[in-house]
Design an enzyme around this catalytic site. Structure first.
Site, mmCIF file in Angstrom:
data_model
loop_
_atom_site.group_PDB
_atom_site.id
_atom_site.type_symbol
_atom_site.label_atom_id
_atom_site.label_comp_id
_atom_site.label_asym_id
_atom_site.label_seq_id
_atom_site.Cartn_x
_atom_site.Cartn_y
_atom_site.Cartn_z
ATOM 1 C CG ASP A 128 0.044 -23.211 2.451
ATOM 2 O OD1 ASP A 128 -0.557 -22.184 2.037
ATOM 3 O OD2 ASP A 128 -0.423 -23.958 3.321
ATOM 4 C CG HIS A 154 -2.104 -0.976 0.988
ATOM 5 N ND1 HIS A 154 -3.398 -0.577 0.816
ATOM 6 C CD2 HIS A 154 -2.115 -2.326 0.894
ATOM 7 C CE1 HIS A 154 -4.178 -1.638 0.643
ATOM 8 N NE2 HIS A 154 -3.422 -2.718 0.695
ATOM 9 C CG ASP A 155 4.974 3.407 1.594
ATOM 10 O OD1 ASP A 155 4.428 4.529 1.504
ATOM 11 O OD2 ASP A 155 6.198 3.260 1.779
ATOM 12 C CG ASP A 199 -8.552 -6.876 9.464
ATOM 13 O OD1 ASP A 199 -8.643 -8.103 9.656
ATOM 14 O OD2 ASP A 199 -7.539 -6.206 9.738
ATOM 15 C CB THR A 250 -2.572 -22.947 6.110
ATOM 16 O OG1 THR A 250 -2.283 -22.802 4.709
ATOM 17 C CG2 THR A 250 -3.125 -24.320 6.388
ATOM 18 C CB SER A 269 3.865 8.822 1.700
ATOM 19 O OG SER A 269 3.317 7.829 0.865
ATOM 20 C CG ASP A 316 -4.396 -19.877 2.349
ATOM 21 O OD1 ASP A 316 -4.329 -19.791 3.599
ATOM 22 O OD2 ASP A 316 -3.370 -20.035 1.648
ATOM 23 C CG HIS A 325 -3.938 -12.089 -1.274
ATOM 24 N ND1 HIS A 325 -4.896 -11.691 -2.165
ATOM 25 C CD2 HIS A 325 -3.361 -10.930 -0.825
ATOM 26 C CE1 HIS A 325 -4.904 -10.366 -2.251
ATOM 27 N NE2 HIS A 325 -3.980 -9.892 -1.467
ATOM 28 N N GLY A 346 5.927 6.561 -4.204
ATOM 29 C CA GLY A 346 6.215 5.126 -4.201
ATOM 30 C C GLY A 346 6.578 4.624 -2.816
#
Ligand SMILES: *[C@@H]1O[C@H](CO)[C@@H](O)[C@H](O)[C@H]1NC(C)=O
Ligand SMILES: *[C@@H]1O[C@H](CO)[C@@H](O)[C@H](O)[C@H]1NC(C)=O
Ligand SMILES: *[C@@H]1O[C@H](CO)[C@@H](O)[C@H](O)[C@H]1NC(C)=O
Length: 356
Positions: free
Chosen positions: A211, A62-63, A192, A206, A79, A204, A186, A75
Site C-alpha cells: 500500500d 541487489h543482484d 535487519d 503494514t 551472481s 512502514d 519498501h 547485472g
C-alpha cells in the site's frame, strides 16, 4: 444413462496438448520452470507476504544493480547467489546472508533446470503473489550462468547521498522517478541490520500489504528511534516500531523525486503500475531481452487491495513535511485509535539453521 462424471474424468485425463483458445502454449523453457514456481509458492512463501517474500524481492535489486559501464559486473545474472561467498562480504549486502540461507536451498534443489539469474528473478516476481495490492510483474527466462561476482560498491546504501544514488541509477539507465517506483518495494520490507538490535523492523506500518503507507509515513515528522540511536543510514521515524532509512527520507524531499514520492502517497494504482515496469527493467540489466523468453504466465496475480490512504493514529496534515513545490499534500483522514507500536516482521530464518 449418460455418465457425465465418467466423461469429465476422460476429458481431464487427456494430456493438455492444445492450448485453450486465446492462450498460447507455454514455451518449453517456461514449462520446465513450472515445478520450480510451484515449489517456491508453496514451500518458500507459503501464501504469505512475509520475511521470505521480502527477502526474495530484495535479492532482485541487489543482484541486478551489480553492473556498471565503468567497473563491469553482470547485472541480473544470479551472481549474488552463485558467488555469495564474495558478494555477501559487501557492506551493502548486509543481512542478505539470511536471505541466501532461506532462498538458496531452493535454487540448489532446482539448479538442473534453472540458472541462478533466472532463479533470482523468478523468486522475486513470485514473492509478490501474496502481497495484496502488488502488481503482477513479468518474468523472462533464459539467462546464462553468471561468470564472476559483481564488483563492490555498486549497490546504493541508505547513507549514500541522493546525488550518489541518482548517479548510480543513471549509470544503468534509470531516471529519478523510476528510483521512486522501485522504492515502493519498501512498502513490503524491513531492515535487519541497519539497527542490529531490532532485526525485522518494517519500514512502514503494514509490511505485508503493498500500500501507499511508506510514502505517507516517510513524509511525517520524525520523533523517535524504534531501537537505538546513532545508526548509520537511519533517521528518526514518526511511528514507533518502524525504521526510517536516511535515503528514503532524502529521496522523499529531493526536488528531482519529491513530487513522484508525494503522488504515490495517495495513488496506490499509480504506485503499483510504475513498479512492474521498473522491476522488469532491473531484470534486464546485463541481459539481451531479445534472447530471453517471456514466462510471465508463471506469475500469479496478487490479491487486489482497496487502498484508503490515511495518516497513522495521532498524526495529521500538520505533521507532514512536504517538498513537492507544484502540488500541495492533500488532507487525509487519520486512522482512529492510540499511536501504533508496529510489531517486528517474524523472521524466516530459524535459530537451528546455519546462517553463515
Ligand atoms: C554460496 O556459495 C558457496 C561457496 O561458493 C556455494 O557452495 C553455495 O552453493 C552457494 N549457495 C547457493 C545457494 O548457490
Ligand atoms: C556510498 O558511500 C560510500 C561511502 O562514502 C562510497 O564509498 C560509495 O561509493 C557510495 N555508493 C554509491 C553507490 O555511490
Ligand atoms: C515502542 O514500542 C515498544 C514495543 O511495544 C515499547 O516498548 C516502547 O515503549 C514504545 N516506545 C514509544 C516511544 O512509544
Amino acid at each position: 444413462m449418460f455418465n457425465f462424471n465418467k466423461l469429465l474424468a476422460l476429458v481431464l485425463a487427456v494430456p493438455f496438448v492444445v492450448a485453450a483458445p486465446g492462450k498460447r502454449a507455454l514455451p518449453a523453457i517456461c514449462q520446465r520452470l513450472e515445478p520450480v514456481a510451484a515449489d517456491l509458492l508453496e514451500n518458500l512463501f507459503g501464501g504469505e507476504c512475509g520475511d521470505s517474500a521480502h527477502g526474495a524481492l530484495r535479492l532482485i535489486f541487489h543482484d541486478a544493480i551489480g553492473i556498471s559501464p565503468i567497473v563491469g559486473g553482470g547485472g541480473a545474472d544470479g551472481s549474488i547467489v552463485t558467488f555469495n561467498a564474495t558478494e555477501l562480504t559487501f557492506e551493502a549486502n548486509d543481512g542478505l546472508d539470511d536471505v541466501i540461507a532461506d532462498v538458496g536451498p531452493f535454487f540448489l534443489k532446482h539448479q538442473d533446470v534453472i540458472t541462478s539469474g533466472d532463479f533470482v528473478q523468478l523468486a522475486g516476481a513470485l514473492s509478490l503473489a501474496a502481497c495484496p495490492g502488488a502488481p503482477r510483474v513479468q518474468f523472462f527466462a533464459g539467462r546464462e550462468p553468471p561468470k564472476a561476482p559483481s564488483p563492490n560498491f555498486l549497490v546504493p546504501e541508505p547513507f549514500n547521498t541522493t546525488d550518489q544514488i541518482i548517479e548510480r541509477f543513471a549509470q544503468v539507465g534509470f531516471e529519478p522517478h523510476e528510483i521512486v517506483a522501485l522504492l515502493s518495494s519498501h512498502s513490503i520490507a524491513g531492515a535487519d541490520t541497519v539497527d542490529p538490535t531490532i532485526p525485522g523492523t518494517p519500514f512502514d506500518t503494514t509490511p505485508s500489504v503493498y500500500d501507499t503507507n511508506i510514502f505517507i509515513d516517510v513524509l511525517l515528522k520524525g520523533t523517535l528511534f524504534p531501537g537505538t540511536a546513532g545508526n548509520q543510514g537511519e533517521l528518526m521515524t514518526a511511528v514507533n516500531g518502524t525504521l526510517r532509512l536516511q535515503s528514503d527520507f532524502e529521496i522523499a524531499h529531493d526536488p528531482r523525486t519529491a513530487c513522484t514520492w508525494q503522488e504515490f502517497a495517495t495513488n496506490q494504482p499509480l504506485m503499483a503500475s510504475k513498479f512492474g515496469p521498473a522491476v522488469l527493467k532491473l531484470s534486464f540489466l546485463g541481459q539481451d531481452p531479445e534472447r530471453l523468453t517471456d514466462c510471465s504466465e508463471l506469475i500469479p496475480q496478487p490479491p487486489a487491495l482497496k487502498d484508503v490512504p490515511e495518516f497513522p493514529p495521532g498524526q495529521f496534515l500538520s505533521d507532514i513535511q512536504a517538498s513537492c513545490d507544484v502540488a500541495r499534500f492533500p488532507d487525509l483522514p487519520t486512522q482512529p485509535g492510540p499511536p501504533l507500536d508496529v510489531a517486528p516482521i517474524p523472521q524466516a530464518d530459524s535459530d537451528d539453521e546455519d546462517d553463515s
